[in-house]
Design a protein around this motif. Sequence first.
Motif, PDB file in Angstrom:
ATOM      1  N   GLN A  78     -12.717  10.626   5.614  1.00 16.10           N
ATOM      2  CA  GLN A  78     -13.189   9.527   6.446  1.00 16.10           C
ATOM      3  C   GLN A  78     -12.263   8.315   6.357  1.00 16.10           C
ATOM      4  O   GLN A  78     -12.009   7.646   7.360  1.00 16.10           O
ATOM      5  N   GLN A  79     -11.774   8.021   5.173  1.00  9.28           N
ATOM      6  CA  GLN A  79     -10.869   6.890   4.976  1.00  9.28           C
ATOM      7  C   GLN A  79      -9.663   7.346   4.169  1.00  9.28           C
ATOM      8  O   GLN A  79      -9.779   8.186   3.271  1.00  9.28           O
ATOM      9  N   GLN A  80      -8.517   6.758   4.463  1.00  8.58           N
ATOM     10  CA  GLN A  80      -7.287   7.149   3.785  1.00  8.58           C
ATOM     11  C   GLN A  80      -6.264   6.033   3.953  1.00  8.58           C
ATOM     12  O   GLN A  80      -5.997   5.585   5.070  1.00  8.58           O
ATOM     13  N   MET A  81      -5.700   5.582   2.855  1.00  6.92           N
ATOM     14  CA  MET A  81      -4.660   4.565   2.906  1.00  6.92           C
ATOM     15  C   MET A  81      -3.333   5.199   3.308  1.00  6.92           C
ATOM     16  O   MET A  81      -3.032   6.334   2.931  1.00  6.92           O
ATOM     17  N   ALA A  82      -2.532   4.456   4.062  1.00  6.14           N
ATOM     18  CA  ALA A  82      -1.194   4.936   4.407  1.00  6.14           C
ATOM     19  C   ALA A  82      -0.348   5.040   3.143  1.00  6.14           C
ATOM     20  O   ALA A  82      -0.305   4.097   2.351  1.00  6.14           O
ATOM     21  N   PRO A  83       0.316   6.182   2.923  1.00  5.21           N
ATOM     22  CA  PRO A  83       1.100   6.382   1.694  1.00  5.21           C
ATOM     23  C   PRO A  83       2.482   5.729   1.779  1.00  5.21           C
ATOM     24  O   PRO A  83       3.505   6.408   1.825  1.00  5.21           O
ATOM     25  N   GLY A  84       2.512   4.413   1.799  1.00  6.95           N
ATOM     26  CA  GLY A  84       3.788   3.708   1.806  1.00  6.95           C
ATOM     27  C   GLY A  84       4.297   3.394   3.198  1.00  6.95           C
ATOM     28  O   GLY A  84       3.574   3.505   4.187  1.00  6.95           O
ATOM     29  N   GLN A  85       5.566   3.033   3.276  1.00  2.26           N
ATOM     30  CA  GLN A  85       6.151   2.537   4.517  1.00  2.26           C
ATOM     31  C   GLN A  85       7.011   3.567   5.236  1.00  2.26           C
ATOM     32  O   GLN A  85       7.841   3.217   6.065  1.00  2.26           O
ATOM     33  N   MET A  86       6.830   4.833   4.953  1.00  2.00           N
ATOM     34  CA  MET A  86       7.626   5.870   5.608  1.00  2.00           C
ATOM     35  C   MET A  86       7.358   5.877   7.111  1.00  2.00           C
ATOM     36  O   MET A  86       6.275   5.482   7.575  1.00  2.00           O
ATOM     37  N   PRO A  87       8.314   6.334   7.914  1.00  2.00           N
ATOM     38  CA  PRO A  87       8.097   6.449   9.357  1.00  2.00           C
ATOM     39  C   PRO A  87       7.040   7.512   9.678  1.00  2.00           C
ATOM     40  O   PRO A  87       6.840   8.466   8.916  1.00  2.00           O
TER      41      PRO A  87
END
Length: 248
Positions: A78-87
């Motif tokens: 349901q929720q998930q943080m973006a794993p860093g600044q990768m494209p």
Amino acid sequence: MLLQCQGASVAGRLAPVELSVNAGELVHLVGPNGAGKSTLLNVLSGLLPSQGSIVLDGAALSTLNGAALAQLRGWLPQQQMAPGQMPVWHYLRMHISGQTAETDRVLQDVFAQLALQDKLTRSLTQLSGGEWQRVRLAAVVLQVHPAINPRGKLLLLDEPMSALDVAQQRAVDKLLAELCRSGLAIVASGHDLNHSLRHADRVWLMHQGAVVRQGSARDVLTAAQLAPLYQTPFEQIDTAQGPLLFIP
């Protein structure tokens, strides 16, 4: 039968359930907030230990390691943080385990359906909520897409329509229907009961950690069965497109 649960349960969170899913089937998981939908999906994904028996594609779920699970099923929490600044492109490629003659075609098709063509070089941290949701959906679809991964069998989606506008929801519906026609089974949770009436092959209705009804959408999603669970009156009318639920 692709997936079968016999007495799967989690103490204090999920009562024993008896469930099954067939290849190519779209199952909607509905119920009030706190009913246990996310817990059940976590159990089916193999990420939350449970009692009882769950068999996926002929193998006991408890015997499959992370790599084997990733080949067989895609899982959208349901929720998930973006794993860093990768494209975006890099993130999506991480979900493709092999290369077939169909890979490029499938990539372009999924990107087009989810309107991601102009987002591929953007950093994950620069995406809006709806854009990130579409990227996450694309990732799990590519992970188990039958044209890319012949072992892909099951897609588990926890509120996949969250943060999407109506046009984007329609695009996702079209994509999921195509995946089901290709043989992939999908279990998706949500709160739009009329959406489930229109699209689901079957519905699992949950309340207080238990699956209290399961069957066709029209048999399960009735005003009489929903009113006590949601503690609000429902009315139902028949339209040319099928039954419609509303709260008077």
